[in-house]
Design a protein around this motif. Structure first.
Motif, PDB file in Angstrom:
ATOM      1  N   VAL A  96       0.836  -1.203   0.000  1.00 65.14           N
ATOM      2  CA  VAL A  96       0.000   0.000   0.000  1.00 65.14           C
ATOM      3  C   VAL A  96       0.868   1.249   0.000  1.00 65.14           C
ATOM      4  CG1 VAL A  96      -1.747   1.301   1.272  1.00 65.14           C
ATOM      5  CG2 VAL A  96      -1.913  -1.189   1.121  1.00 65.14           C
ATOM      6  N   SER A  97       1.962   1.213   0.749  1.00 72.56           N
ATOM      7  CA  SER A  97       2.893   2.341   0.779  1.00 72.56           C
ATOM      8  C   SER A  97       3.448   2.616  -0.612  1.00 72.56           C
ATOM      9  CB  SER A  97       4.045   2.041   1.742  1.00 72.56           C
ATOM     10  OG  SER A  97       5.095   2.982   1.596  1.00 72.56           O
ATOM     11  N   HIS A  98       3.899   1.566  -1.296  1.00 76.40           N
ATOM     12  CA  HIS A  98       4.415   1.735  -2.658  1.00 76.40           C
ATOM     13  C   HIS A  98       3.365   2.366  -3.560  1.00 76.40           C
ATOM     14  CE1 HIS A  98       8.027  -0.245  -1.682  1.00 76.40           C
ATOM     15  NE2 HIS A  98       7.735  -1.478  -2.026  1.00 76.40           N
ATOM     16  N   PHE A  99       2.155   1.819  -3.497  1.00 70.07           N
ATOM     17  CA  PHE A  99       1.078   2.301  -4.360  1.00 70.07           C
ATOM     18  C   PHE A  99       0.780   3.774  -4.090  1.00 70.07           C
ATOM     19  CE2 PHE A  99      -3.448   3.308  -4.724  1.00 70.07           C
ATOM     20  CZ  PHE A  99      -3.665   3.077  -6.077  1.00 70.07           C
ATOM     21  N   LEU A 100       0.602   4.130  -2.830  1.00 70.84           N
ATOM     22  CA  LEU A 100       0.233   5.501  -2.490  1.00 70.84           C
ATOM     23  C   LEU A 100       1.346   6.480  -2.834  1.00 70.84           C
ATOM     24  CD1 LEU A 100      -1.733   7.502  -1.163  1.00 70.84           C
ATOM     25  CD2 LEU A 100      -0.716   6.908   1.057  1.00 70.84           C
ATOM     26  N   TYR A 101       2.581   6.126  -2.507  1.00 69.03           N
ATOM     27  CA  TYR A 101       3.692   7.050  -2.743  1.00 69.03           C
ATOM     28  C   TYR A 101       3.912   7.277  -4.231  1.00 69.03           C
ATOM     29  CZ  TYR A 101       8.158   9.356  -1.865  1.00 69.03           C
ATOM     30  OH  TYR A 101       9.178  10.273  -1.804  1.00 69.03           O
ATOM     31  N   SER A 113      12.607   7.292  -7.452  1.00 70.56           N
ATOM     32  CA  SER A 113      13.601   6.247  -7.659  1.00 70.56           C
ATOM     33  C   SER A 113      13.204   5.000  -6.873  1.00 70.56           C
ATOM     34  CB  SER A 113      14.987   6.718  -7.204  1.00 70.56           C
ATOM     35  OG  SER A 113      15.024   6.832  -5.788  1.00 70.56           O
ATOM     36  N   LEU A 114      13.769   3.849  -7.241  1.00 70.84           N
ATOM     37  CA  LEU A 114      13.493   2.613  -6.511  1.00 70.84           C
ATOM     38  C   LEU A 114      13.959   2.725  -5.067  1.00 70.84           C
ATOM     39  CD1 LEU A 114      14.395  -0.203  -9.083  1.00 70.84           C
ATOM     40  CD2 LEU A 114      12.142   0.304  -8.103  1.00 70.84           C
ATOM     41  N   LEU A 115      15.122   3.347  -4.855  1.00 75.37           N
ATOM     42  CA  LEU A 115      15.627   3.498  -3.495  1.00 75.37           C
ATOM     43  C   LEU A 115      14.672   4.348  -2.667  1.00 75.37           C
ATOM     44  CD1 LEU A 115      17.746   3.170  -1.302  1.00 75.37           C
ATOM     45  CD2 LEU A 115      18.989   5.105  -2.288  1.00 75.37           C
ATOM     46  N   GLU A 116      14.195   5.424  -3.228  1.00 74.95           N
ATOM     47  CA  GLU A 116      13.263   6.299  -2.514  1.00 74.95           C
ATOM     48  C   GLU A 116      11.974   5.562  -2.180  1.00 74.95           C
ATOM     49  OE1 GLU A 116      11.208  10.709  -3.133  1.00 74.95           O
ATOM     50  OE2 GLU A 116      12.269   9.732  -4.773  1.00 74.95           O
ATOM     51  N   LEU A 117      11.473   4.771  -3.127  1.00 74.90           N
ATOM     52  CA  LEU A 117      10.238   4.019  -2.924  1.00 74.90           C
ATOM     53  C   LEU A 117      10.395   3.023  -1.779  1.00 74.90           C
ATOM     54  CD1 LEU A 117       7.419   3.764  -4.387  1.00 74.90           C
ATOM     55  CD2 LEU A 117       8.394   1.780  -5.558  1.00 74.90           C
ATOM     56  N   GLU A 118      11.509   2.310  -1.766  1.00 79.67           N
ATOM     57  CA  GLU A 118      11.738   1.313  -0.719  1.00 79.67           C
ATOM     58  C   GLU A 118      12.021   1.975   0.626  1.00 79.67           C
ATOM     59  OE1 GLU A 118      11.131  -1.738  -1.030  1.00 79.67           O
ATOM     60  OE2 GLU A 118      10.929  -1.821  -3.208  1.00 79.67           O
ATOM     61  N   MET A 119      12.757   3.072   0.615  1.00 80.25           N
ATOM     62  CA  MET A 119      13.051   3.782   1.852  1.00 80.25           C
ATOM     63  C   MET A 119      11.776   4.308   2.497  1.00 80.25           C
ATOM     64  SD  MET A 119      15.709   6.956   2.456  1.00 80.25           S
ATOM     65  CE  MET A 119      14.876   8.054   1.316  1.00 80.25           C
ATOM     66  N   GLN A 120      10.879   4.883   1.685  1.00 81.88           N
ATOM     67  CA  GLN A 120       9.631   5.406   2.230  1.00 81.88           C
ATOM     68  C   GLN A 120       8.774   4.283   2.810  1.00 81.88           C
ATOM     69  OE1 GLN A 120       8.739   8.815   2.432  1.00 81.88           O
ATOM     70  NE2 GLN A 120       7.294   7.874   3.866  1.00 81.88           N
ATOM     71  N   ALA A 121       8.781   3.130   2.151  1.00 84.94           N
ATOM     72  CA  ALA A 121       8.010   1.995   2.668  1.00 84.94           C
ATOM     73  C   ALA A 121       8.543   1.548   4.022  1.00 84.94           C
ATOM     74  CB  ALA A 121       8.041   0.841   1.671  1.00 84.94           C
ATOM     75  N   GLU A 122       9.863   1.558   4.197  1.00 85.63           N
ATOM     76  CA  GLU A 122      10.438   1.169   5.481  1.00 85.63           C
ATOM     77  C   GLU A 122      10.068   2.171   6.570  1.00 85.63           C
ATOM     78  OE1 GLU A 122      12.107  -1.790   6.077  1.00 85.63           O
ATOM     79  OE2 GLU A 122      11.299  -2.125   4.069  1.00 85.63           O
TER      80      GLU A 122
END
Length: 223
Positions: A96-101, A113-122
């Motif tokens: 859900v975090s990935h989708f919303l962000y 970026s992929l790093l930003e997407l994964e960092m925000q999810a964490e």
């Protein structure tokens, strides 16, 4: 549905909203995914299709394993988050975090970026879990939460084998450092929880809107 409530929880924390409900983009049958994604084994996967030439719309699908969703229905973390459902909670929350962000940034013409997407999810795993636990156990400060999420976890061997291990380790390192700062703020002011939560919410909402470069600079400057 749980996923819609998760979207509302994360969106409320960051004061962001999008025109779409994550459930409208949910896929639980891998056979309905693009051919390149059908052979995957992950319980959660965000599928992103780049716009065709001349187009400007990004197509999204969120795959979640039906067995995962069934377990979360039986043991709803929004009713009670505990050791038995925390792993499934984090998996669904990550999706859900990935989708919303991604959707929110696309709506503001901002690249991700992929790093930003994964960092925000964490970060979202820590923040949403913290807020949920404080609602369910108002007198308890979840002091073990950050260690559970950032110090006791390991990269999935399947992700490492696919060459994404370093990406996930870096995302976890940055997010863990940022969440350590949040934890210190929350712990310091827990006797006046409303004021602490208000200050942390302001910090989180600012962080969510920063560019990737400014997020990294902020985190690298944290002592």
């Amino acid at each position: 549905m749980l996923l819609s409530r998760l979207q509302s929880l994360i969106g409320g924390i960051y004061d962001v909203s999008i025109a779409h409900d994550v459930c409208d983009f949910l896929v639980t049958d891998r056979g309905r995914l693009p051919a390149a994604a059908r052979g995957g084994t992950a319980e959660e996967e965000l599928i992103v299709a780049e716009p065709a030439a001349g187009g400007d719309e990004v197509a999204l699908s969120l795959y979640l394993d039906p067995a995962l969703l069934a377990r979360l229905t039986r043991e709803d973390p929004l009713v009670r988050l505990h050791a038995g459902n925390v792993a499934d909670w984090c998996t669904a929350l990550e999706g859900v975090s990935h989708f919303l962000y991604l959707a929110w940034n696309a709506g503001h013409d901002k690249p991700v970026s992929l790093l930003e997407l994964e960092m925000q999810a964490e970060v979202d795993k820590y923040v949403a879990s913290y807020w949920l636990l404080r609602q369910q156990l108002p007198q308890h400060f979840p002091a073990e939460l950050r260690r559970l999420l950032f110090e006791r976890t390991r990269v999935d061997p399947r992700a490492a084998a696919a060459g994404r291990g370093e990406l996930y380790r870096e995302a976890s390192r940055y997010a863990g450092k940022f969440c350590a700062r949040l934890e210190r703020l929350l712990a310091r002011d827990r006797a006046a929880a409303h004021g602490a939560d208000s200050a942390v919410l302001a910090e989180l909402r600012r962080f969510y809107r920063l560019t990737h470069a400014r997020k990294r600079a902020l985190i690298e400057g944290i002592g």
